[in-house]
Design a protein around this motif. Structure first.
Motif, mmCIF file in Angstrom:
data_model
loop_
_atom_site.group_PDB
_atom_site.id
_atom_site.type_symbol
_atom_site.label_atom_id
_atom_site.label_comp_id
_atom_site.label_asym_id
_atom_site.label_seq_id
_atom_site.Cartn_x
_atom_site.Cartn_y
_atom_site.Cartn_z
ATOM 1 N N GLU A 187 0.866 -1.272 0.045
ATOM 2 C CA GLU A 187 -0.144 0.067 0.046
ATOM 3 C C GLU A 187 0.881 1.189 0.022
ATOM 4 O OE1 GLU A 187 -2.919 0.007 3.045
ATOM 5 O OE2 GLU A 187 -3.126 -2.163 2.939
ATOM 6 N N VAL A 188 0.739 2.004 -1.131
ATOM 7 C CA VAL A 188 1.528 3.394 -0.984
ATOM 8 C C VAL A 188 0.640 4.431 -0.441
ATOM 9 C CG1 VAL A 188 2.208 5.193 -2.922
ATOM 10 C CG2 VAL A 188 2.054 2.532 -3.340
ATOM 11 N N GLY A 189 1.297 5.031 0.666
ATOM 12 C CA GLY A 189 0.672 6.298 1.212
ATOM 13 C C GLY A 189 0.536 7.600 0.350
ATOM 14 N N LYS A 190 1.237 8.573 0.577
ATOM 15 C CA LYS A 190 1.101 9.762 -0.055
ATOM 16 C C LYS A 190 1.748 9.706 -1.421
ATOM 17 C CE LYS A 190 2.009 14.411 -0.129
ATOM 18 N NZ LYS A 190 2.818 15.929 0.764
ATOM 19 N N VAL A 242 -0.356 4.714 -8.410
ATOM 20 C CA VAL A 242 -1.565 4.081 -7.918
ATOM 21 C C VAL A 242 -1.431 4.013 -6.371
ATOM 22 C CG1 VAL A 242 -2.209 2.888 -9.874
ATOM 23 C CG2 VAL A 242 -0.722 1.820 -8.455
ATOM 24 N N ARG A 243 -2.305 3.428 -5.633
ATOM 25 C CA ARG A 243 -2.426 3.161 -4.205
ATOM 26 C C ARG A 243 -1.876 1.849 -3.682
ATOM 27 N NH1 ARG A 243 -2.845 7.740 -1.251
ATOM 28 N NH2 ARG A 243 -3.907 9.339 -2.047
ATOM 29 N N GLU A 244 -1.929 0.949 -4.651
ATOM 30 C CA GLU A 244 -1.720 -0.428 -4.162
ATOM 31 C C GLU A 244 -0.868 -1.069 -5.640
ATOM 32 O OE1 GLU A 244 -5.177 -2.220 -1.519
ATOM 33 O OE2 GLU A 244 -5.092 -2.917 -3.408
ATOM 34 N N VAL A 245 0.185 -1.790 -5.213
ATOM 35 C CA VAL A 245 0.911 -2.389 -6.244
ATOM 36 C C VAL A 245 1.196 -3.812 -5.588
ATOM 37 C CG1 VAL A 245 3.103 -2.447 -7.240
ATOM 38 C CG2 VAL A 245 2.192 -0.523 -6.619
ATOM 39 N N GLU A 246 1.075 -4.794 -6.674
ATOM 40 C CA GLU A 246 1.314 -6.239 -6.409
ATOM 41 C C GLU A 246 2.882 -6.434 -6.983
ATOM 42 O OE1 GLU A 246 -1.436 -9.428 -7.870
ATOM 43 O OE2 GLU A 246 0.045 -10.281 -8.874
ATOM 44 N N ILE A 247 3.368 -6.939 -6.095
ATOM 45 C CA ILE A 247 4.942 -7.315 -6.439
ATOM 46 C C ILE A 247 5.342 -8.682 -5.998
ATOM 47 C CG2 ILE A 247 5.678 -6.585 -3.783
ATOM 48 C CD1 ILE A 247 8.275 -5.526 -5.290
ATOM 49 N N TYR A 295 6.544 0.108 3.744
ATOM 50 C CA TYR A 295 5.175 -0.007 3.046
ATOM 51 C C TYR A 295 4.209 -0.900 4.052
ATOM 52 C CZ TYR A 295 7.369 1.599 -1.046
ATOM 53 O OH TYR A 295 8.096 2.352 -1.927
ATOM 54 N N ARG A 296 2.858 -0.833 3.986
ATOM 55 C CA ARG A 296 2.074 -1.671 4.967
ATOM 56 C C ARG A 296 1.959 -2.677 3.710
ATOM 57 N NH1 ARG A 296 -3.332 0.629 6.952
ATOM 58 N NH2 ARG A 296 -1.920 1.605 8.426
ATOM 59 N N THR A 297 2.110 -3.973 3.948
ATOM 60 C CA THR A 297 2.153 -5.011 3.073
ATOM 61 C C THR A 297 0.927 -6.277 3.638
ATOM 62 O OG1 THR A 297 3.732 -6.358 4.498
ATOM 63 C CG2 THR A 297 4.446 -4.927 2.598
#
Length: 400
Positions: free
Chosen positions: A153-156, A265-270, A285-287
């Motif tokens: 999860e991406v913050g700002k 974007v606010r969410e990225v799948e890695i 990051y919150r994961t």
């Protein structure tokens, strides 16, 4: 004589000729229509993809008509950081009206002969659960692999900052990316070697069978390139590869931050799991870890070459663990052993099951319960140490 007997009586398994491409592509279209609808344009590039060139495609011909095709390629399969020459089988398909006549089994025997001439230790493939029985009758055995996947999860949201050390890769970088890929993913288990032509096509944005989306590759360099990321925009946005062989975590973190900013974007799948050496770069990051487990099929191809490699790996593990072992192969009558002063493990299993356990020991309890692996002496705990769960993974771009 049955229809199947009529078909197989005149069946010829051979490598593809350039004139066979229209027939081969039609077979793929009729077999995998659902996937092709999600990946438009890929069949127009089929004959240009190095993994599907004439050297790496087999076809079955009967009465002058090509009715089945399959891909088979050579490469290096890394297991616990060791290199195993192996054959990867994929895109095995037959025209619907010819299925059930034994052509698939004949195609696989043709692939085994193809691999035998190239001295490959193992054969490896992914398939649906419905096909496990078919491949099991041909000697393949189940092993496990892990599909590492984490949602960050991406913050700002910040616009991507300028960083002179980071640039987008071009086809000229194919060789460098290939070296970074092999150095990073070769440290673990389950990854396959690639070739520079493969990388050139990815960097040119050419579509690829069994992969949806057009990845961008970003390189980080100081004196020379030392890390890269492959990202795919969309929903969800994905980072499908992240390699940094020297594990320079601060620099890898900069590359990740730059990439995430580009996606906006606010969410990225890695494709990183908790056991990945680059996991610490996700600390800011919150994961949510969504790693899943799947099945892969392994078959020993060149018995002597495989036993030499497996024996070396097992002796290294046994020395490290202060263990002795005696492994009796029930189908060949051979024995692998290491004798010293520690505890001794004695077990019996088939050659192909040994191949699957070398790839990963994740199914050891299941195999013991089923009597497929018989522990005749020693402790289960020591057996698990000798055949550990390697947590092998496969890069999404390696789909075949």
């Amino acid at each position: 004589m049955s229809k199947a007997d009529d078909i197989n009586a005149g069946l010829v398994i051979r490598t593809l000729c350039s004139g066979d491409y229209p027939a081969a592509k039609e077979i793929v279209r009729r077999s995998f229509d659902d996937h092709l609808q999600q990946n438009p344009g890929v069949m127009e590039e089929y004959e240009n993809e190095p993994w599907y060139d004439p050297e790496h495609l087999l076809v079955a011909e009967t009465e002058g008509r090509v009715v089945s095709q399959m891909g088979v390629r050579t490469g290096t399969l890394w297991i616990d950081g060791s290199e195993y020459p192996a054959g990867l089988v994929g895109t095995v398909c037959t025209l619907p009206e010819f299925r059930g006549s034994g052509i698939g089994a004949e195609m696989m025997r043709g692939a085994f002969a193809w691999m035998d001439t190239r001295g490959l230790a193992l054969s490896y493939l992914h398939t649906s659960e419905a096909r496990h029985g078919f491949y099991g009758r041909l000697g393949y055995r189940l092993s496990s692999y892990f599909s590492a996947r984490t949602i960050i999860e991406v913050g700002k949201l910040e616009p991507p900052s300028e960083d002179a050390a980071i640039c987008r890769a071009t086809p000229r970088d194919a060789g460098v990316l290939n070296q970074l890929y092999e150095a990073h993913y070769g440290m673990g288990s389950g990854a396959w070697s690639r070739t520079e032509p493969f990388w050139v096509r990815r960097l040119e944005g050419k579509p690829k069978l069994w992969f949806t989306g057009e990845p961008e590759f970003w390189i980080m360099e100081e004196r020379e390139p030392f890390a890269y990321i492959a990202l795919v925009a969309g929903a969800p946005a994905r980072i499908v590869e992240f390699a940094c062989p020297d594990l320079n975590l601060p620099a890898a973190g900069r590359l990740l931050s730059h990439t995430v900013s580009r996606l906006g974007v606010r969410e990225v799948e890695i494709t990183i799991g908790r056991r990945d050496p680059l996991w610490p770069v996700l600390k800011d990051y919150r994961t949510t870890d969504r790693t899943s487990r799947g099945n892969v099929l392994i078959r020993v191809q060149d018995r002597r070459k495989f036993l030499n490699l497996a024996g070396k790996l097992l002796r290294e593990r046994a020395d490290r663990l202060d263990l002795n072992f005696e492994i009796r192969l029930t189908d060949t009558g051979e024995t692998l052993s290491e004798h010293g002063s520690g505890e001794t493990i004695v077990l019996s299993l088939s050659l192909h099951e040994l191949g699957a356990l070398i790839y990963s020991g994740g199914r050891i309890h299941e195999l013991l319960a089923a009597g497929v692996v018989v522990l005749e002496g020693g402790k289960v705990e020591d057996l698990i140490e000798l055949f550990p769960e390697n947590y092998p993974s496969r890069c999404a771009l390696d789909g075949y």
